[in-house]
Enzyme design. Structure first.
Site, PDB file in Angstrom:
ATOM      1  N   ASP A 149      -4.040  -2.419   7.139  1.00 36.20           N
ATOM      2  CA  ASP A 149      -5.042  -3.360   7.717  1.00 36.20           C
ATOM      3  C   ASP A 149      -4.852  -4.764   7.218  1.00 36.20           C
ATOM      4  O   ASP A 149      -5.339  -5.850   7.801  1.00 36.20           O
ATOM      5  CB  ASP A 149      -6.287  -2.710   7.298  1.00 36.20           C
ATOM      6  CG  ASP A 149      -6.621  -1.620   8.176  1.00 36.20           C
ATOM      7  OD1 ASP A 149      -5.946  -1.044   8.884  1.00 36.20           O
ATOM      8  OD2 ASP A 149      -7.879  -1.054   8.083  1.00 36.20           O
ATOM      9  N   CYS A 164      -2.820   3.574   2.744  1.00 35.22           N
ATOM     10  CA  CYS A 164      -3.595   2.706   3.366  1.00 35.22           C
ATOM     11  C   CYS A 164      -4.855   3.175   4.296  1.00 35.22           C
ATOM     12  O   CYS A 164      -4.372   4.326   4.706  1.00 35.22           O
ATOM     13  CB  CYS A 164      -2.740   1.673   4.187  1.00 35.22           C
ATOM     14  SG  CYS A 164      -3.628   0.148   4.647  1.00 35.22           S
ATOM     15  N   ASP A 165      -5.656   2.332   4.555  1.00 36.30           N
ATOM     16  CA  ASP A 165      -6.882   2.890   4.987  1.00 36.30           C
ATOM     17  C   ASP A 165      -6.892   4.028   6.170  1.00 36.30           C
ATOM     18  O   ASP A 165      -7.328   5.149   5.873  1.00 36.30           O
ATOM     19  CB  ASP A 165      -7.495   1.656   5.691  1.00 36.30           C
ATOM     20  CG  ASP A 165      -7.910   0.339   4.884  1.00 36.30           C
ATOM     21  OD1 ASP A 165      -7.507   0.414   3.712  1.00 36.30           O
ATOM     22  OD2 ASP A 165      -8.516  -0.475   5.350  1.00 36.30           O
ATOM     23  N   LYS A 166      -6.177   3.662   7.337  1.00 36.35           N
ATOM     24  CA  LYS A 166      -6.275   4.907   8.123  1.00 36.35           C
ATOM     25  C   LYS A 166      -5.394   6.000   7.918  1.00 36.35           C
ATOM     26  O   LYS A 166      -5.553   6.936   8.374  1.00 36.35           O
ATOM     27  CB  LYS A 166      -6.325   4.406   9.608  1.00 36.35           C
ATOM     28  CG  LYS A 166      -7.099   3.039  10.127  1.00 36.35           C
ATOM     29  CD  LYS A 166      -8.485   3.224   9.855  1.00 36.35           C
ATOM     30  CE  LYS A 166      -9.155   2.024   9.820  1.00 36.35           C
ATOM     31  NZ  LYS A 166      -8.919   1.076   8.652  1.00 36.35           N
ATOM     32  N   SER A 200     -14.538  -4.298   7.429  1.00 29.57           N
ATOM     33  CA  SER A 200     -13.849  -3.811   6.322  1.00 29.57           C
ATOM     34  C   SER A 200     -14.379  -3.143   5.003  1.00 29.57           C
ATOM     35  O   SER A 200     -15.840  -3.722   4.941  1.00 29.57           O
ATOM     36  CB  SER A 200     -12.726  -5.094   5.774  1.00 29.57           C
ATOM     37  OG  SER A 200     -12.045  -4.415   4.575  1.00 29.57           O
ATOM     38  N   CYS A 241       0.795  -1.113   0.041  1.00 30.45           N
ATOM     39  CA  CYS A 241       0.043   0.071   0.039  1.00 30.45           C
ATOM     40  C   CYS A 241       0.884   1.263  -0.102  1.00 30.45           C
ATOM     41  O   CYS A 241       0.685   2.250  -0.690  1.00 30.45           O
ATOM     42  CB  CYS A 241      -0.842  -0.057   1.169  1.00 30.45           C
ATOM     43  SG  CYS A 241      -1.638  -1.620   1.715  1.00 30.45           S
ATOM     44  N   CYS A 285      -5.437  -1.848  -1.718  1.00 27.85           N
ATOM     45  CA  CYS A 285      -6.262  -2.569  -2.187  1.00 27.85           C
ATOM     46  C   CYS A 285      -7.167  -1.979  -3.402  1.00 27.85           C
ATOM     47  O   CYS A 285      -7.592  -0.962  -3.056  1.00 27.85           O
ATOM     48  CB  CYS A 285      -7.416  -3.032  -0.815  1.00 27.85           C
ATOM     49  SG  CYS A 285      -6.280  -4.208   0.165  1.00 27.85           S
TER      50      CYS A 285
END
Length: 574
Positions: free
Chosen positions: A88, A129-131, A477, A56, A201
């Site tokens: 994640d 990435c996510d956060k 998720s 990521c 992702c």
């Protein structure tokens, strides 16, 4: 751009570069090879979440070098620094996931402290990435210096025996493997081909959802959030961002000029229209909080409810981020939403122009089926829905994109941790028609509000994704699909109704009416509440203890400080 256009007497960096008393400070800068001219130019922090944990963020260090060249070409002085990221996909399904949401606030805090400590004048934040995406945007709004967000880009889809795959397929294959539907060899082959490049992702999971938010809210350059990480055009976006930050600095356009209530509504609209992650309902209130704007889960959910679902993206649809970018990207989505009255066009953006001005030259692409016109949607209601009822007085959220069944009633099967639930799923110790309840996984109770992808993906892999429902005070998720309700509040750890449930209690979920209820009277719930006792934490020290002590409810974004509403002096004005 002429550096003399910037009056450093009003910029934070004057505290470390100007006047005889700052000679010791300048000596450090000379030690790193800076010239006198560079020292007396504005300083631009170039913050990345680069690490070697996962694909990521792996491209961010390279991309940062191009950003720095852009800053330098416009007579700014770039100063690169890194912060943490918890990825994640690596943290999922075990205790490591407790660190994920907490990392969002550590990212925001660490960027703030780095900027404050070194008195940088502007910020370019890069995340993958996510956060890390909301964390970086939160720091921009908190500091309120001119800022631009850059997404590291999505991963390319893998190919497994002729069909495109993502990491979601690997998680679901674990469930298929548990019931003997795929062999060890099949699983081994799939895991080796699912993630073929750098990038986050690839489907409309949390990273791509928040990348869309960055464009929709106005903090990212148009089209920059869609290009996959390996595409060379990412370098062009990075260089342009480096130059554009100097323009924002010259014009004193700041994040709080951009992130207004209208901009937040635009961002929530794009999350719903693209069938984005339920985590958007957590991160948008947190970003708003940094600006001193009240924008809670219920307000987000109301926008979700009135927004058409128009982008046919995985996990509920057919396409991935690369496909969306190649047919027109987020601007294509936003243009049709604007034309049909779902967006505010008068919001300022980092281009220095309004959203409507940015979108003026965007033409509809009729030769694609990734995005539908807003007046001919996939479904008339957004892909994410808010819920409320006696089981969730502070709200809950569910992703309905791609779902046919929007109502569910069944008996509760209660678990007090994700591990308990996953083990029951692994052993198929559940019954069709049940509502699996996973509690004590909220922001305080987890601590850390874990995502439950391992459990939900295993169920889907076992062919049970549409035969039962799950609810949790934790999160799901962006890759989760099926009837999965997260963010149930108040959480069990503070005595919320989800902590009072018993096996067999009948739970009613209605994503059309927006309700989540248990067939118990108020008197029975109160009787159970009186006998309820809080659980002892397994984390009495360290970062997770500190997080649990400060974190608020999911309804308000699980924030850890009072926010912009109580601010006396913005960092940008020191």
């Amino acid at each position: 751009m002429d550096a003399r256009a910037h009056d450093k007497s009003r910029l934070p960096s004057r505290h470390v570069t100007e006047g005889p008393q700052r000679a010791p400070h300048r000596s450090y800068l000379y030690a790193m090879g800076l010239t006198s001219e560079q020292i007396h130019q504005p300083f631009v922090g170039v913050a990345t979440c680069w690490n070697e944990a996962a694909p990521c963020n792996i491209a961010l260090m390279r991309q940062a070098q191009t950003v720095k060249k852009g800053v330098a070409s416009a007579d700014g002085t770039p100063r690169e620094f890194c912060t943490i990221t918890v990825t994640d996909g690596i943290a999922m399904g075990h205790q490591g996931m407790k660190a994920s949401l907490a990392s969002r606030d550590v990212i925001a805090d660490s960027v703030e402290l780095t900027m404050r400590g070194h008195c940088y004048d502007a910020l370019i934040g890069m995340a993958g990435c996510d956060k890390s995406l909301p964390g970086m945007m939160m720091s921009m709004c908190r500091l309120n210096v001119p800022s631009i967000f850059i997404y590291g880009g999505s991963i390319l889809p893998g190919s497994f025996r002729g069909r495109p795959v993502t990491v979601q397929d690997v998680f679901e294959a674990v469930g298929q493997h548990s019931v003997g539907n795929i062999s060890d060899e099949d699983l081994d082959e799939l895991e080796q081909v699912a993630c073929p490049s750098a990038g986050a992702c690839g489907a409309q999971f949390t990273a791509n959802t928040m990348a869309c938010v960055a464009e929709a809210i106005g903090l990212a350059l148009p089209y920059s959030s869609g290009a996959p990480a390996p595409y060379e055009i990412r370098d062009k976006f990075c260089h342009i961002a480096g130059r554009q930050i100097m323009e924002l600095l010259a014009r004193n356009i700041r994040p709080r000029d951009i992130v207004t209530r209208k901009a937040l509504e635009n961002a929530a609209t794009v999350v719903a229209a693209t069938g984005g992650s339920t985590n958007g309902g957590l991160h948008l209130p947190a970003i708003a909080h940094e600006c001193g704007i009240e924008f809670d889960l219920f307000e987000v959910a109301e926008i979700f409810h009135r927004t058409p679902y128009i982008a046919d993206l995985k996990p509920g649809g057919r396409y991935v981020a690369k496909d969306l970018y190649e047919v027109g990207g987020i601007p294509l989505v936003m243009k049709t939403l604007l034309e049909h009255g779902f967006l505010h066009g008068d919001c300022m953006t980092v281009t220095g122009r309004t959203m409507a001005e940015n979108l003026a030259s965007v033409d509809w692409n009729p030769d694609q089926d990734v995005v539908r016109p807003a007046n001919n949607p996939i479904t008339p209601t957004g892909g994410v829905v808010g819920l409320k009822g006696n089981l969730a007085p502070d709200g809950a959220i569910v992703k309905v994109a791609g779902m046919d069944q929007l109502r569910f009633t069944g008996p509760a099967r209660c678990f007090d941790s994700e591990e308990e639930a996953f083990e029951a799923v692994r052993q198929r110790n559940y019954r069709e028609g049940e509502v699996l309840v996973i509690r004590y996984e909220g922001p305080k109770g987890g601590p850390g509000m874990r995502e439950m992808l391992s459990t939900t993906a295993a169920l889907y892999g076992q062919g049970m994704g549409d035969k039962l429902a799950l609810i949790t005070d934790g999160r799901f998720s962006g890759a989760t699909r099926g009837f999965c309700i997260g963010h149930v509040g108040p959480e069990a750890a503070v005595g919320g109704p989800i902590g009072l449930l018993k096996d067999g209690d009948i739970i009613e979920i209605d994503a059309v009416a927006g309700t989540l209820a248990v067939q118990l009277s108020d008197e029975e719930l109160e009787r159970r509440r009186k006998s309820w006792q809080p659980r002892q934490t397994n984390y009495p020290s360290g970062a997770l203890w500190k997080y649990a002590e400060t974190v608020g409810s999911a309804r308000h974004g699980a924030v850890t400080h009072p926010g912009g509403a109580v601010e006396v002096l913005s960092y940008a004005d020191i």
